[in-house]
Design a protein around this motif. Structure first.
Motif, PDB file in Angstrom:
ATOM      1  N   THR A  83     -27.646 -54.392  33.299  1.00 19.95           N
ATOM      2  CA  THR A  83     -26.869 -53.209  32.908  1.00 19.95           C
ATOM      3  C   THR A  83     -25.473 -53.250  33.504  1.00 19.95           C
ATOM      4  OG1 THR A  83     -28.880 -51.863  32.775  1.00 19.95           O
ATOM      5  CG2 THR A  83     -26.804 -50.687  33.038  1.00 19.95           C
ATOM      6  N   ASP A  84     -25.389 -53.514  34.818  1.00 14.77           N
ATOM      7  CA  ASP A  84     -24.081 -53.531  35.488  1.00 14.77           C
ATOM      8  C   ASP A  84     -23.199 -54.650  34.942  1.00 14.77           C
ATOM      9  OD1 ASP A  84     -24.871 -51.417  37.004  1.00 14.77           O
ATOM     10  OD2 ASP A  84     -25.381 -52.585  38.781  1.00 14.77           O
TER      11      ASP A  84
ATOM     12  N   THR B   7     -26.833 -58.648  40.637  1.00 14.92           N
ATOM     13  CA  THR B   7     -26.307 -57.671  39.677  1.00 14.92           C
ATOM     14  C   THR B   7     -27.334 -57.443  38.582  1.00 14.92           C
ATOM     15  OG1 THR B   7     -24.152 -58.664  40.045  1.00 14.92           O
ATOM     16  CG2 THR B   7     -24.309 -57.149  38.231  1.00 14.92           C
TER      17      THR B   7
ATOM     18  N   ALA C 268     -22.835 -45.970  29.996  1.00 19.78           N
ATOM     19  CA  ALA C 268     -23.543 -46.240  31.255  1.00 19.78           C
ATOM     20  C   ALA C 268     -24.958 -45.662  31.231  1.00 19.78           C
ATOM     21  CB  ALA C 268     -22.763 -45.649  32.430  1.00 19.78           C
TER      22      ALA C 268
ATOM     23  N   SER D 241     -19.759 -53.964  32.878  1.00 14.83           N
ATOM     24  CA  SER D 241     -18.444 -54.443  33.338  1.00 14.83           C
ATOM     25  C   SER D 241     -17.748 -55.236  32.232  1.00 14.83           C
ATOM     26  CB  SER D 241     -18.579 -55.285  34.615  1.00 14.83           C
ATOM     27  OG  SER D 241     -19.232 -56.503  34.312  1.00 14.83           O
TER      28      SER D 241
END
Length: 203
Positions: free
Chosen positions: A5-6, A2, A36, A10
């Motif tokens: 950023t992700d 991952t 995002a 989240s």
């Protein structure tokens, strides 16, 4: 694996995103799209800065001094939105270090591409900068890994490469706003087209 950023996005979805949307006076979908796009731009810019050893040292020093032992992301967000003024929550000061003289371009690019406009884009970046710093401090000083300029540079360098590779609005903005070095990468006009299609076509 991952990306940072992700992982961070989240952690910011749900109630945190609602709070940020409320602060911006924007809808939740627009805010989610803007977050995002902004996160990879911030992390990618940091990755570019830490490609220089002195950049990695300076950032690691700031993380250790101001952010190690900071509360969770919710605490930081609460402090930032509550207007607490200290080095942990000084988003504008942190943005100056992250983007340098390209901050106005970063704000303008984000504002245009997401439809937020300059002022709200600046506010969003000011909210996100302390959160990114606290998140990175946790990654660096949170236990298992070794907190060294090299480790931080590697972590953020990898993220910068992933952001550029993933493209999308965040990668496009990073390229158009920050990485312009005459390599014929995306210009801001391309990013704006990307933004309108990425955010679901014209509004």
């Amino acid at each position: 694996m991952t990306s940072l950023t992700d992982d961070l996005f989240s952690q910011l979805s749900g109630p945190a995103l609602q709070q940020i949307a409320g602060q911006l006076g924007a809808g939740q979908a627009q805010t989610a799209g803007a977050v995002a796009a902004a996160l990879p731009m911030i992390l990618g810019a940091m990755g570019r800065n830490t490609a220089q050893p002195q950049g990695a040292e300076a950032l690691l020093g700031a993380l250790g001094r101001d952010h190690a032992g900071a509360g969770g992301l919710g605490d930081i967000l609460g402090a930032v939105l509550g207007g607490q003024q200290d080095r942990q929550t000084d988003g504008l000061g942190q943005l100056g270090h992250i983007f340098g003289g390209q901050l106005p371009r970063a704000q303008a690019g984000l504002g245009q591409a997401t439809g937020l406009g300059d002022d709200k884009a600046q506010l969003l970046l000011k909210i996100l900068a302390p959160i990114v710093m606290a998140y990175l401090a946790k990654r660096m000083f949170g236990g298992d890994g070794e907190a060294s300029p090299q480790a931080l540079g590697d972590l953020l360098g990898q993220e910068h490469a992933q952001v550029r590779q993933a493209g999308g609005l965040g990668g496009g903005l990073l390229g158009a706003v920050l990485d312009q070095d005459g390599d014929g990468a995306l210009g801001l006009g391309d990013v704006l087209k990307l933004g309108s299609s990425w955010l679901g076509g014209g509004r």
